[in-house]
Design a protein around this motif. Structure first.
Motif, short mmCIF file in Angstrom:
data_model
loop_
_atom_site.label_atom_id
_atom_site.label_comp_id
_atom_site.label_asym_id
_atom_site.label_seq_id
_atom_site.Cartn_x
_atom_site.Cartn_y
_atom_site.Cartn_z
N VAL A 68 23.18 -18.54 -20.73
CA VAL A 68 24.40 -19.61 -19.85
C VAL A 68 25.41 -17.99 -19.56
O VAL A 68 25.34 -18.24 -18.56
N ALA A 69 25.45 -16.94 -19.88
CA ALA A 69 26.10 -16.12 -19.84
C ALA A 69 25.37 -15.47 -18.49
O ALA A 69 25.82 -14.94 -17.30
N ARG A 70 23.90 -15.15 -19.09
CA ARG A 70 23.10 -14.83 -17.40
C ARG A 70 23.14 -15.74 -16.22
O ARG A 70 23.45 -14.86 -14.95
N ARG A 74 24.54 -14.47 -12.76
CA ARG A 74 24.19 -14.88 -11.74
C ARG A 74 24.80 -15.53 -10.50
O ARG A 74 25.00 -15.40 -9.65
N VAL A 75 24.96 -16.84 -11.19
CA VAL A 75 25.43 -17.48 -9.82
C VAL A 75 27.41 -17.67 -9.78
O VAL A 75 27.84 -17.25 -8.57
N VAL A 76 27.85 -17.44 -10.60
CA VAL A 76 29.30 -17.49 -10.47
C VAL A 76 29.89 -15.71 -9.93
O VAL A 76 30.42 -15.57 -8.51
N ASP A 77 29.36 -14.58 -10.67
CA ASP A 77 29.43 -13.23 -10.36
C ASP A 77 29.15 -12.48 -9.37
O ASP A 77 29.36 -12.32 -8.11
N VAL A 78 27.48 -13.29 -9.03
CA VAL A 78 26.94 -12.19 -7.69
C VAL A 78 27.40 -13.10 -6.83
O VAL A 78 28.03 -13.31 -5.62
N ARG A 79 27.54 -14.56 -6.46
CA ARG A 79 26.73 -15.21 -5.45
C ARG A 79 28.37 -15.14 -5.47
O ARG A 79 28.61 -15.04 -3.89
#
Length: 157
Positions: A68-70, A74-79
């Motif tokens: 879930v952290a990965r 990927r989804v929340v932080d990067v995007r």
């Protein structure tokens, strides 16, 4: 003389003597029928419940948390967050450019030009005036100091 025994020396008496001497083998019976089965049961509980059940559950929760952290990275932080930061930066650059054009170029430059022209003209006129005495220069210096102090006092308040 040997003491007279109240219990005749029979097989039954010897058996009772050995039983009493060994406390009816209570420790051995307790160990065989209570302690050893309890230890085997506890080892089984540890092996089945703790190692196979609880440890697998903890490892499963940890693995799920990592996944879930990965995914969130990927989804929340990067995007999401990176896009928001880039958009915020772009908007702040646009706002800074607008402020520079609207306030600095249009207002401050015009105001400084309006103040600068009369000051330049008065400076040119004063340069044509005959030299003054030291008293005159001190009066002018004090007048400018008072004007500067009043100006900074007005800015502070």
């Amino acid at each position: 003389k040997p003491m007279l025994s109240h219990v005749p020396r029979s097989n039954w008496a010897q058996t009772m003597y050995v039983l009493f001497l060994n406390k009816f083998y209570f420790d051995e019976l307790y160990s065989v029928y209570i302690v050893q089965p309890t230890i085997r049961f506890v080892r089984w509980l540890w092996r089945e419940i703790d190692v196979r059940g609880i440890n697998r559950l903890v490892h499963g929760i940890a693995t799920t948390a990592v996944l879930v952290a990965r995914w969130m990275w990927r989804v929340v932080d990067v995007r999401g967050i990176d896009r928001a930061v880039v958009q915020c930066g772009t908007q702040s650059i646009g706002l800074a450019r607008w402020l520079w054009e609207a306030v600095d170029v249009r207002r401050l430059d015009k105001g400084s030009d309006q103040i600068g022209r009369p000051a330049d003209a008065s400076g040119k006129r004063l340069s044509n005036v005959k030299p003054r005495t030291i008293q005159h220069h001190l009066v002018v210096l004090i007048a400018w100091l008072v004007a500067a102090i009043l100006f900074f006092y007005w800015l502070v308040l």
